[in-house]
Design an enzyme around this catalytic site. Structure first.
Site, PDB file in Angstrom:
ATOM      1  CB  SER A 322      -1.007   0.142   1.134  1.00 13.05           C
ATOM      2  OG  SER A 322      -0.166  -0.046   2.240  1.00 13.05           O
ATOM      3  CB  CYS A 323       4.085   2.193   1.552  1.00 15.59           C
ATOM      4  SG  CYS A 323       3.785   1.269   3.270  1.00 15.59           S
ATOM      5  CB  THR A 324       4.543   1.350  -3.756  1.00 15.36           C
ATOM      6  OG1 THR A 324       3.582   0.089  -4.041  1.00 15.36           O
ATOM      7  CG2 THR A 324       5.773   1.052  -2.927  1.00 15.36           C
TER       8      THR A 324
END
Length: 469
Positions: A322-324
């Site tokens: 999710s961080c990308t």
């Protein structure tokens, strides 16, 4: 620079380049015209179709060339649903399908149809029994089942042949997204429709293929013309199609030997990454998987930062973290599997990957992960709950509202030792990844996940964890 993102796209195969250049001289004319130049173009198109059909395992007249793999999937889903509109209106898709299939499902839902999502296990596998149960429960009449042959994020192969038997027994067609597996071999079983994408095997990016087996009800949707059986309107890009068919045949020649070699390299990565890097979860099937894909997630790591760190070391990899994601939501594949999503890395080795490149990746990975962990944000505020809930045990609340993955899990790990065994830590978070990562952290750490609840009248969610060890 080692390119370890083959599941996204491969560089042009040398055979594809040669075939493309050669076909530019003879494949420019309209293949539907009877003059000499048209006949030359038609010969190239027919030969490419026969070669692709042989690789897929279908009849040439069952195969249509499209403008992309995504277009093949959208056309396949819409046409199959339209062809079976009188039989049913329920579309069944696995929870780990490619986004192209999920977008097609949303379009069907928006048009008034029904969509049923079939869950998977922690390895990302769809059970034939789950498909059978979903078919029986389809309230609006099952019209089509969509199951990929192998997952694009974790490499898990699906039991397509067994699922096809279940679908056949129910009289429902099965559409298979074979984009990832076609370079390695045919998709076995009695599937009804199949889609692929040339850039996954080193062909041009603007070519996909759609197979509709004889006897499958199919009605093209949208503007059509006389080309490609009315399933892919517009002038065929014959040079690109020729290059796509030639490259698929070329990669198949070495597929068995290369698959065995890459599988050995992936086994090495799967075994050594957890030993080299603390707090790592390797995800996906260990056995029934594509030969070149291995995926792992790292606790306490920002996925985008880790990808940039590996890029600086000379390695091109991908992530479902999710961080990308521009939407800041966890990968739907990892979410469906119920595994850790933060700090996610997908390594997909292209054919020809050198052993020394894999060894160098394993050498630089620990330092890259450690460097990203050192750069993480400072602790967020931690407050002590009033009173002594939970039978007199201590309790803490971590206020991580407004903080992105992986901060909520980092703070949970920092404070869990501050409550006695039996005590409860409540994490307040509004990042979507927390719903997946906090239970996954508990599973990895042997702690008890008590569930979630709305955070009073304010934003976010309260996640409760009981300390067990």
């Amino acid at each position: 620079m080692p390119y370890f993102d083959a599941a996204s796209s491969l560089p042009p195969h040398p055979v594809a380049t040669q075939a493309l250049l050669a076909a530019l001289d003879d494949g420019w004319a309209d293949p539907s015209r009877p003059h000499r130049e048209g006949r030359k173009a038609r010969l190239l198109l027919d030969a490419a179709r026969e070669a692709a059909a042989d690789a897929v395992g279908c009849r040439p007249d069952e195969l249509t060339f499209t403008s992309s793999g995504t277009r093949a999937l959208h056309t396949g889903v819409a046409g199959a649903l339209a062809g079976r509109a009188r039989a049913g209106r329920e579309l069944l898709v696995s929870a780990v399908e490619h986004s192209a299939v999920l977008h097609a499902a949303e379009a069907h839902r928006a048009a008034g149809g029904g969509v049923t999502e079939i869950g998977v296990d922690r390895e990302g596998r769809v059970a034939p029994e789950a498909v059978a149960a979903a078919l029986r429960a389809a309230s609006r009449g099952p019209a089509l089942v969509c199951v990929q042959s192998a997952n694009h994020e974790v490499g898990t192969r699906q039991p397509v042949a067994e699922i096809a038997e279940v679908c056949a027994a129910a009289g429902v067609p099965l559409l298979v997204d074979a984009a990832q597996s076609l370079p390695w071999g045919r998709v076995e079983g009695g599937w009804s429709l199949l889609a692929g994408s040339a850039h996954k095997w080193g062909g041009p990016a603007g070519v996909g293929l759609l197979v509709v087996r004889k006897g499958t009800r199919f009605a093209p949707v949208g503007p059509t013309d006389e080309r490609e059986s009315g399933r892919a309107p517009g002038f065929e890009d014959i040079p690109a199609i020729v290059a796509a068919a030639a490259s698929l045949r070329a990669v198949r020649q070495d597929a068995a030997a290369e698959a065995a070699r890459l599988a050995g390299l992936v086994d090495r990565i799967r075994e050594r990454v957890p030993a080299l890097v603390p707090d790592v979860e390797v995800v996906g099937a260990a056995e029934e998987r594509l030969p070149g894909i291995v995926t792992f997630s790292c606790l306490y790591v920002d996925g985008e930062a880790l990808l940039h760190a590996l890029d600086r070391e000379g390695f091109a990899v991908s992530s479902g973290s999710s961080c990308t994601s521009s939407t800041l939501t966890p990968s739907h594949v990892l979410r469906a599997m119920g595994v850790l999503s933060e700090g996610n890395v997908r390594v997909s080795l292209p054919p020809g990957t050198a052993e020394q490149d894999v060894e160098r990746f394993l050498a630089v990975l620990p330092g890259a992960v450690a460097g990203v962990r050192e750069q993480l944000a400072p602790p967020v505020p931690v407050t002590v709950d009033a009173g002594e809930p939970d039978g007199g045990h201590g309790a803490l609340t971590v206020d991580a509202l407004g903080r992105r993955c992986p901060v909520p899990v980092i703070e949970l790990s920092r404070v869990i030792g501050r409550v006695p065994v039996g005590g409860v830590v409540t994490v307040l978070a509004d990042d979507a990844a927390a719903r997946l990562d906090i239970p996954a952290w508990c599973d990895m750490r042997g702690q008890e996940y008590l569930g979630e609840a709305p955070h009073g009248a304010g934003p976010g969610t309260a996640y409760r964890v009981r300390r067990v060890v």
